[in-house]
Design a protein around this motif. Sequence first.
Motif: not given
Length: 112
Positions: A9-22, A24-28, A62-69
């Motif tokens: 859902k669009p209003f969840k974008l910032d929550d997801v981005r912040e959680a991924l940043s926490e 260590g996932i920074t590129g998306m 869209e996020v590309v990550i290492k398999e272990e993450d």
Amino acid sequence: MKKIEAVIKPFKLDDVREALSEIGITGMTAIEVKGFGRQKGHTELYRGAEYVVDFLPKVKLEVVIKEEDLEQCIDTITNAARTGKIGDGKIFITSVERVVRIRTGETDQDAI
């Protein structure tokens, strides 16, 4: 490497981005999309006339990550995007064979 595509859902974008940043996932990449699943759209009223809106606004991450993450990333997106209501979205995982950073020529995990 894995590619995660999450439709949320669009209003969840910032929550997801912040959680991924926490974690260590920074590129998306975030793309505004429209779609429907079980929600099946809804009816709206415009100038006194009813019409059906079949496609609802969503955001595709869209996020590309290492398999272990992978598992940590899936859990993080799921927890941050969940409202508990219909239409929370889906997560798709695919394998990525190769990545190339255009600027430096770095490849694969160095390019993520």
